[in-house]
Design an enzyme around this catalytic site. Structure first.
Site, PDB file in Angstrom:
ATOM      1  N   GLY A  40      48.814  18.422  41.057  1.00 26.80           N
ATOM      2  CA  GLY A  40      49.814  19.379  41.542  1.00 26.80           C
ATOM      3  C   GLY A  40      50.543  18.881  42.783  1.00 26.80           C
ATOM      4  O   GLY A  40      51.658  19.322  43.062  1.00 26.80           O
ATOM      5  N   ALA A  64      46.085  20.799  42.597  1.00 26.22           N
ATOM      6  CA  ALA A  64      45.750  22.218  42.595  1.00 26.22           C
ATOM      7  C   ALA A  64      44.288  22.333  43.022  1.00 26.22           C
ATOM      8  O   ALA A  64      43.511  21.386  42.875  1.00 26.22           O
ATOM      9  CB  ALA A  64      45.955  22.787  41.200  1.00 26.22           C
ATOM     10  N   GLU A 124      53.234  16.774  41.516  1.00 24.84           N
ATOM     11  CA  GLU A 124      54.229  17.684  40.926  1.00 24.84           C
ATOM     12  C   GLU A 124      55.063  18.375  42.009  1.00 24.84           C
ATOM     13  O   GLU A 124      56.268  18.573  41.842  1.00 24.84           O
ATOM     14  CB  GLU A 124      53.514  18.720  40.047  1.00 24.84           C
ATOM     15  N   GLU A 146      44.765  14.858  35.984  1.00 26.50           N
ATOM     16  CA  GLU A 146      44.266  16.054  35.299  1.00 26.50           C
ATOM     17  C   GLU A 146      43.360  15.733  34.119  1.00 26.50           C
ATOM     18  O   GLU A 146      42.454  16.505  33.788  1.00 26.50           O
ATOM     19  CB  GLU A 146      45.448  16.928  34.819  1.00 26.50           C
TER      20      GLU A 146
HETATM   21  N1  DAK Z   1      40.822  20.825  44.935  1.00 32.39           N
HETATM   22  C1  DAK Z   1      39.860  21.304  45.757  1.00 32.39           C
HETATM   23  N2  DAK Z   1      39.247  20.565  46.693  1.00 32.39           N
HETATM   24  C2  DAK Z   1      39.609  19.285  46.812  1.00 32.39           C
HETATM   25  C3  DAK Z   1      40.600  18.699  45.993  1.00 32.39           C
HETATM   26  C4  DAK Z   1      41.242  19.538  45.001  1.00 32.39           C
HETATM   27  N3  DAK Z   1      42.223  19.087  44.212  1.00 32.39           N
HETATM   28  N4  DAK Z   1      40.727  17.414  46.341  1.00 32.39           N
HETATM   29  C5  DAK Z   1      39.863  17.199  47.338  1.00 32.39           C
HETATM   30  N5  DAK Z   1      39.182  18.319  47.626  1.00 32.39           N
HETATM   31  C6  DAK Z   1      38.141  18.526  48.630  1.00 32.39           C
HETATM   32  C7  DAK Z   1      36.832  17.856  48.220  1.00 32.39           C
HETATM   33  O1  DAK Z   1      36.104  18.682  47.340  1.00 32.39           O
HETATM   34  C8  DAK Z   1      36.170  17.698  49.568  1.00 32.39           C
HETATM   35  O2  DAK Z   1      35.612  18.926  49.964  1.00 32.39           O
HETATM   36  P1  DAK Z   1      34.127  19.000  50.672  1.00 32.39           P
HETATM   37  O3  DAK Z   1      33.196  18.369  49.703  1.00 32.39           O
HETATM   38  O4  DAK Z   1      34.293  18.183  51.935  1.00 32.39           O
HETATM   39  O5  DAK Z   1      33.920  20.458  50.909  1.00 32.39           O
HETATM   40  C9  DAK Z   1      37.320  17.399  50.513  1.00 32.39           C
HETATM   41  O6  DAK Z   1      38.505  17.858  49.845  1.00 32.39           O
HETATM   42  C10 DAK Z   1      37.490  15.921  50.793  1.00 32.39           C
HETATM   43  O7  DAK Z   1      37.543  15.251  49.545  1.00 32.39           O
HETATM   44  P2  DAK Z   1      36.689  13.947  49.224  1.00 32.39           P
HETATM   45  O8  DAK Z   1      35.387  13.983  49.964  1.00 32.39           O
HETATM   46  O9  DAK Z   1      36.631  13.834  47.742  1.00 32.39           O
HETATM   47  O10 DAK Z   1      37.614  12.822  49.884  1.00 32.39           O
HETATM   48  P3  DAK Z   1      37.723  11.298  49.452  1.00 32.39           P
HETATM   49  O11 DAK Z   1      38.539  10.646  50.496  1.00 32.39           O
HETATM   50  O12 DAK Z   1      36.373  10.712  49.152  1.00 32.39           O
HETATM   51  O13 DAK Z   1      38.513  11.303  48.074  1.00 32.39           O
HETATM   52  C11 DAK Z   1      40.343  11.997  46.595  1.00 32.39           C
HETATM   53  C12 DAK Z   1      39.873  11.681  48.064  1.00 32.39           C
HETATM   54  C13 DAK Z   1      41.750  12.558  46.686  1.00 32.39           C
HETATM   55  C14 DAK Z   1      40.373  10.665  45.816  1.00 32.39           C
HETATM   56  C15 DAK Z   1      39.339  12.974  45.938  1.00 32.39           C
HETATM   57  O14 DAK Z   1      39.173  14.079  46.826  1.00 32.39           O
HETATM   58  C16 DAK Z   1      39.824  13.499  44.617  1.00 32.39           C
HETATM   59  O15 DAK Z   1      39.735  12.797  43.606  1.00 32.39           O
HETATM   60  N6  DAK Z   1      40.289  14.762  44.620  1.00 32.39           N
HETATM   61  C17 DAK Z   1      40.699  15.427  43.391  1.00 32.39           C
HETATM   62  C18 DAK Z   1      42.055  14.952  42.983  1.00 32.39           C
HETATM   63  C19 DAK Z   1      42.500  15.618  41.687  1.00 32.39           C
HETATM   64  O16 DAK Z   1      41.814  15.535  40.659  1.00 32.39           O
HETATM   65  N7  DAK Z   1      43.631  16.269  41.747  1.00 32.39           N
HETATM   66  C20 DAK Z   1      44.191  16.928  40.608  1.00 32.39           C
HETATM   67  C21 DAK Z   1      43.697  18.330  40.665  1.00 32.39           C
HETATM   68  S1  DAK Z   1      44.075  19.128  39.136  1.00 32.39           S
HETATM   69  C22 DAK Z   1      47.478  24.097  35.211  1.00 32.39           C
HETATM   70  C23 DAK Z   1      47.814  24.416  36.491  1.00 32.39           C
HETATM   71  C24 DAK Z   1      47.736  23.468  37.459  1.00 32.39           C
HETATM   72  C25 DAK Z   1      47.271  22.212  37.144  1.00 32.39           C
HETATM   73  C26 DAK Z   1      46.890  21.923  35.878  1.00 32.39           C
HETATM   74  C27 DAK Z   1      47.004  22.860  34.891  1.00 32.39           C
HETATM   75  N8  DAK Z   1      47.567  25.059  34.152  1.00 32.39           N
HETATM   76  C28 DAK Z   1      46.956  26.315  34.421  1.00 32.39           C
HETATM   77  C29 DAK Z   1      47.826  24.628  32.820  1.00 32.39           C
HETATM   78  C30 DAK Z   1      47.108  21.254  38.183  1.00 32.39           C
HETATM   79  C31 DAK Z   1      45.978  20.522  38.180  1.00 32.39           C
HETATM   80  C32 DAK Z   1      45.624  19.677  39.292  1.00 32.39           C
HETATM   81  O17 DAK Z   1      46.330  19.445  40.227  1.00 32.39           O
END
Ligand code: DAK
Length: 257
Positions: free
Chosen positions: A110, A65, A113, A133
């Protein structure tokens, strides 16, 4: 609708939707959900599309997300974001046609998911899976807790969600999270071959098989057996079923039309 995030291609009875927001690694924002729901509104009444494939552009399937959108949400907005996402993923799961995730890269949070809401998953060797998360002080919000437990068993779900570890495509295959791993360059080709095989099957029995399997896992064996018998029986009123059996006996390919 003028799609900004989804790229849609429909040909030979197969729809391919590519999530394309590579600058944010295809993170799911509100616009994604608007566009996906609009696409599903258009797709549901169509009878010329037999399989849906979902993939991502660039090095990511979907990296979760959109954290930039979620960061300022309060509990009411967070809950609405979660409900909207759950509703969209439920629509995919409940589509009568099969939905295949072709996972080209990161399937995190997400994104994992979304992949789990599809009927099965084909992954590139380069794909990475995880529910990170916990690193953000969250829990999976799109029913990933339940889908991951059902697909991989409660131990694997607890491990992946509590540790926030990322696993490889081969490990995802080993725990049943994905069904096939391909070379990166042949992911789409391999996925399309499987989609084409499904699309060539009887369009009467494919949706029934999906529905019976999907519903069957949520009811007990007795109820499930009765349900399967009833749906199995109904197929005998379908010309396609007679054609399939006749074709076998006459040693020819079935003509589903
Ligand atoms: N959201 C927004 N931007 C994201 C992103 C994300 N999930 N993942 C990556 N990006 C963006 C980065 O901020 C970066 O943007 P700039 O800095 O260039 O502007 C760009 O994509 C490239 O990312 P990286 O520079 O970080 O690229 P790397 O190759 O170095 O790393 C990575 C890739 C996938 C390992 C890293 O980007 C990463 O760790 N990303 C986050 C992954 C993550 O934590 N995903 C889970 C998100 S939380 C709920 C509803 C929904 C959810 C939960 C609860 N309720 C309301 C209860 C769902 C939650 C999630 O999905």
């Amino acid at each position: 609708m003028n799609y900004q995030i989804l790229k849609i291609n429909i040909s030979d009875r197969i729809a391919v939707v590519t999530v394309s927001r590579p600058a944010a690694l295809n993170a799911l924002n509100s616009d994604f959900f608007k566009e996906m729901n609009h696409f599903l509104d258009d797709l549901e009444p169509r009878d010329d599309v037999k399989v849906l494939v979902i993939t991502g552009e660039g090095k990511s399937f979907v990296a979760g997300a959109d954290i930039a959108e979620m960061v300022n949400m309060n509990s009411v907005e967070g809950s609405a974001f979660s409900v909207n996402g759950q509703h969209t993923f439920d629509r995919l799961e409940n589509l009568p046609i099969p939905v295949i995730a072709a996972i080209n890269g990161y399937a995190l949070g997400g994104g994992c998911e979304l992949a789990m809401a599809c009927d099965f998953r084909i992954a590139s060797k380069l794909a990475k899976f995880g529910q990170p998360e916990m690193n953000l002080g969250l829990i999976p919000g799109y029913a990933g807790t339940l889908r991951l437990s059902k697909l991989t068993g409660i131990g694997n779900a607890l491990y992946l969600i509590l540790s926030a570890d990322t696993i490889s495509a081969d490990d995802a295959l080993r725990i049943g999270l994905v069904q096939k791993v391909t070379e990166p360059e042949s992911l789409i080709e391999e996925t399309m071959k499987i989609a084409a095989r499904i699309a060539a099957n009887s369009s009467q029995s494919v949706p029934v098989a999906k529905m019976v399997i999907r519903k069957g896992v949520n009811i007990d064996l007795t109820e499930s057996s009765e349900f399967v018998a009833s749906e199995f029986g109904k197929l005998f009123d379908q010309p396609a079923t007679k054609e399939g059996m006749k074709a076998f006996l006459e040693k020819r390919k079935p003509n589903w039309k």
